[in-house]
Design an enzyme around this catalytic site. Structure first.
Site, PDB file in Angstrom:
ATOM      1  N   HIS A   1      66.135  -6.884  76.424  1.00 23.79           N
ATOM      2  CA  HIS A   1      67.564  -6.567  76.907  1.00 23.79           C
ATOM      3  C   HIS A   1      68.489  -7.739  76.817  1.00 23.79           C
ATOM      4  O   HIS A   1      67.926  -8.866  77.022  1.00 23.79           O
ATOM      5  CB  HIS A   1      67.766  -6.119  78.397  1.00 23.79           C
ATOM      6  CG  HIS A   1      68.985  -5.658  78.959  1.00 23.79           C
ATOM      7  ND1 HIS A   1      69.664  -4.468  78.500  1.00 23.79           N
ATOM      8  CD2 HIS A   1      69.754  -6.296  79.817  1.00 23.79           C
ATOM      9  CE1 HIS A   1      70.774  -4.242  79.017  1.00 23.79           C
ATOM     10  NE2 HIS A   1      70.884  -5.494  79.615  1.00 23.79           N
TER      11      HIS A   1
ATOM     12  N   SER B   1      67.603  -5.274  63.472  1.00 23.51           N
ATOM     13  CA  SER B   1      67.249  -6.543  63.160  1.00 23.51           C
ATOM     14  C   SER B   1      65.944  -7.002  63.981  1.00 23.51           C
ATOM     15  O   SER B   1      65.167  -7.672  63.521  1.00 23.51           O
ATOM     16  CB  SER B   1      68.253  -7.551  63.477  1.00 23.51           C
ATOM     17  OG  SER B   1      68.792  -7.615  64.724  1.00 23.51           O
ATOM     18  N   ASN B   2      65.783  -6.380  65.096  1.00 18.38           N
ATOM     19  CA  ASN B   2      64.527  -6.886  65.975  1.00 18.38           C
ATOM     20  C   ASN B   2      63.456  -6.025  65.153  1.00 18.38           C
ATOM     21  O   ASN B   2      62.333  -6.777  65.377  1.00 18.38           O
ATOM     22  CB  ASN B   2      64.738  -6.514  67.241  1.00 18.38           C
ATOM     23  CG  ASN B   2      65.327  -7.720  67.961  1.00 18.38           C
ATOM     24  OD1 ASN B   2      64.879  -8.671  68.518  1.00 18.38           O
ATOM     25  ND2 ASN B   2      66.699  -7.123  68.342  1.00 18.38           N
TER      26      ASN B   2
ATOM     27  N   ASN C   1      60.598  -3.462  76.537  1.00 21.65           N
ATOM     28  CA  ASN C   1      62.117  -3.376  76.009  1.00 21.65           C
ATOM     29  C   ASN C   1      62.580  -4.727  75.822  1.00 21.65           C
ATOM     30  O   ASN C   1      62.081  -5.928  76.754  1.00 21.65           O
ATOM     31  CB  ASN C   1      62.667  -2.575  76.805  1.00 21.65           C
ATOM     32  CG  ASN C   1      64.183  -2.312  76.446  1.00 21.65           C
ATOM     33  OD1 ASN C   1      64.364  -2.200  75.209  1.00 21.65           O
ATOM     34  ND2 ASN C   1      65.110  -2.562  77.447  1.00 21.65           N
TER      35      ASN C   1
ATOM     36  N   LYS D   1      65.025  17.098  76.550  1.00 23.14           N
ATOM     37  CA  LYS D   1      64.292  15.495  76.444  1.00 23.14           C
ATOM     38  C   LYS D   1      62.749  15.897  76.389  1.00 23.14           C
ATOM     39  O   LYS D   1      62.125  15.239  75.417  1.00 23.14           O
ATOM     40  CB  LYS D   1      64.598  14.538  77.308  1.00 23.14           C
ATOM     41  CG  LYS D   1      63.967  13.307  77.145  1.00 23.14           C
ATOM     42  CD  LYS D   1      64.561  12.284  78.419  1.00 23.14           C
ATOM     43  CE  LYS D   1      65.634  11.433  77.733  1.00 23.14           C
ATOM     44  NZ  LYS D   1      65.742  10.085  78.511  1.00 23.14           N
TER      45      LYS D   1
ATOM     46  N   MET E   1      68.652   3.266  72.142  1.00 18.81           N
ATOM     47  CA  MET E   1      69.885   3.523  73.024  1.00 18.81           C
ATOM     48  C   MET E   1      69.542   4.848  73.929  1.00 18.81           C
ATOM     49  O   MET E   1      70.296   5.489  74.194  1.00 18.81           O
ATOM     50  CB  MET E   1      71.143   3.498  72.387  1.00 18.81           C
ATOM     51  CG  MET E   1      71.439   2.373  71.685  1.00 18.81           C
ATOM     52  SD  MET E   1      71.417   0.857  72.486  1.00 18.81           S
ATOM     53  CE  MET E   1      72.915   1.053  73.252  1.00 18.81           C
ATOM     54  N   ARG E   2      68.389   4.833  74.574  1.00 17.58           N
ATOM     55  CA  ARG E   2      67.929   6.012  75.306  1.00 17.58           C
ATOM     56  C   ARG E   2      67.089   5.938  76.582  1.00 17.58           C
ATOM     57  O   ARG E   2      66.244   4.814  76.102  1.00 17.58           O
ATOM     58  CB  ARG E   2      67.562   7.270  74.184  1.00 17.58           C
ATOM     59  CG  ARG E   2      67.405   8.673  74.509  1.00 17.58           C
ATOM     60  CD  ARG E   2      67.302   9.213  73.155  1.00 17.58           C
ATOM     61  NE  ARG E   2      68.411   9.394  72.624  1.00 17.58           N
ATOM     62  CZ  ARG E   2      69.334  10.097  72.633  1.00 17.58           C
ATOM     63  NH1 ARG E   2      69.260  11.194  73.463  1.00 17.58           N
ATOM     64  NH2 ARG E   2      70.261  10.384  71.887  1.00 17.58           N
ATOM     65  N   LEU E   3      67.232   6.594  77.735  1.00 13.55           N
ATOM     66  CA  LEU E   3      66.089   6.372  78.770  1.00 13.55           C
ATOM     67  C   LEU E   3      64.867   6.990  78.216  1.00 13.55           C
ATOM     68  O   LEU E   3      64.849   8.120  77.729  1.00 13.55           O
ATOM     69  CB  LEU E   3      66.748   6.826  79.985  1.00 13.55           C
ATOM     70  CG  LEU E   3      67.638   5.969  80.958  1.00 13.55           C
ATOM     71  CD1 LEU E   3      67.874   6.779  82.255  1.00 13.55           C
ATOM     72  CD2 LEU E   3      66.967   4.713  81.245  1.00 13.55           C
ATOM     73  N   ILE E   4      63.676   6.288  78.417  1.00 10.41           N
ATOM     74  CA  ILE E   4      62.626   7.049  78.313  1.00 10.41           C
ATOM     75  C   ILE E   4      62.275   8.070  79.280  1.00 10.41           C
ATOM     76  O   ILE E   4      62.293   7.534  80.429  1.00 10.41           O
ATOM     77  CB  ILE E   4      61.396   5.811  78.121  1.00 10.41           C
ATOM     78  CG1 ILE E   4      61.847   4.868  76.896  1.00 10.41           C
ATOM     79  CG2 ILE E   4      60.045   6.500  77.885  1.00 10.41           C
ATOM     80  CD1 ILE E   4      61.708   5.523  75.613  1.00 10.41           C
TER      81      ILE E   4
HETATM   82  C1  GRF Z   1      69.404  -6.128  70.816  1.00 11.72           C
HETATM   83  O1  GRF Z   1      70.410  -7.276  71.171  1.00 11.72           O
HETATM   84  C2  GRF Z   1      68.616  -5.864  71.961  1.00 11.72           C
HETATM   85  O2  GRF Z   1      68.519  -6.784  72.786  1.00 11.72           O
HETATM   86  C3  GRF Z   1      69.170  -4.699  72.506  1.00 11.72           C
HETATM   87  O3  GRF Z   1      69.876  -3.766  71.589  1.00 11.72           O
HETATM   88  C4  GRF Z   1      70.028  -4.850  70.294  1.00 11.72           C
HETATM   89  C5  GRF Z   1      69.491  -4.250  69.121  1.00 11.72           C
HETATM   90  O4  GRF Z   1      69.597  -5.086  67.970  1.00 11.72           O
HETATM   91  N1  GRF Z   1      68.350  -3.900  73.370  1.00 11.72           N
HETATM   92  P1  GRF Z   1      69.099  -4.664  66.447  1.00 11.72           P
HETATM   93  O5  GRF Z   1      69.260  -3.193  66.311  1.00 11.72           O
HETATM   94  O6  GRF Z   1      67.497  -5.211  66.631  1.00 11.72           O
HETATM   95  O7  GRF Z   1      69.855  -5.572  65.580  1.00 11.72           O
END
Ligand code: GRF
Length: 196
Positions: free
Chosen positions: A110, A14-15, A108, A66, A91-94
């Site tokens: 958070h 969604s972001n 990023n 990696k 969902m992964r460390l760079i």
């Molecule tokens: C967001 O809440 C962001 O803060 C976190 O992961 C979520 C990602 O949501 N890092 P989406 O995939 O952008 O909907």
């Protein structure tokens, strides 16, 4: 000059959607040049297809290390002439491969007020702890887990009736305007100077 950004995401995206929409509406002076996704089946890949944005979706398990998959990502970033990386639910460390190539050019978002509740399930951690105030943090990425220099933060109150679902909704609503707005500030010369 207009930045060419790669958005990295692992899930719903969604972001990713909010950032690419902001670019299209002229609210964010950037070109979404590439989506990088480490889960080929993730919904964000459909979003990229619908928006006609190229994507590189890869399965980390099909690489030995990696370093290998980040080398492959680097090739794709070069191919699409990406000059800035925006992590949005990646969902992964760079690793050092990407960090060295894009020094100071990876950010990023958070879903907590860092340094509180870093890592996985920040929303669950905040609810479990019982804090009354949480929020969203946008920060530069370094080798740690959610530890890089903070660029901007937005607070969100947790009310007595809030559930995980309602809090996640509030957080997403803020993120969708706060992330593009902060990127826009960062990408202007003045904003970059003010933040550093
Ligand atoms: C967001 O809440 C962001 O803060 C976190 O992961 C979520 C990602 O949501 N890092 P989406 O995939 O952008 O909907």
């Amino acid at each position: 000059m207009t930045k060419r950004i790669a958005i990295f995401a692992s899930g719903s995206g969604s972001n990713f959607q909010a950032i690419t929409d902001a670019c299209r509406k002229g609210l964010l002076d950037a070109t979404p040049a590439l989506l990088v996704c480490d889960r080929p089946g993730a919904y964000v890949v459909e979003r990229a297809t619908a928006a006609d944005i190229p994507y590189f979706a890869f399965a980390p398990k099909s690489y030995q290390t990696k370093v290998e998959f980040e080398d492959h990502i680097l090739q794709e970033l070069a191919r699409y002439e990406v000059d800035f990386i925006v992590l949005a639910g990646y969902m992964r460390l760079i690793g050092p491969t990407l960090l060295d190539a894009y020094k100071g050019k990876i950010v990023n978002i958070h879903p907590s007020l860092l340094p509180a509740f870093p890592g996985l399930d920040a929303v669950g951690q905040a609810l479990e702890y019982g804090v009354k105030l949480t929020g969203v943090t946008i920060h530069f990425v370094d080798e740690g887990m959610d530890t890089g220099p903070i660029i901007a933060q937005h607070t969100i109150e947790i009310g007595p009736d809030d559930t995980r679902e309602s809090l996640e909704k509030k957080i997403h609503e803020i993120e969708h305007t706060f992330y593009p707005k902060t990127l826009q500030q960062l990408f202007t010369v003045k904003g970059e100077a003010a933040i550093r």
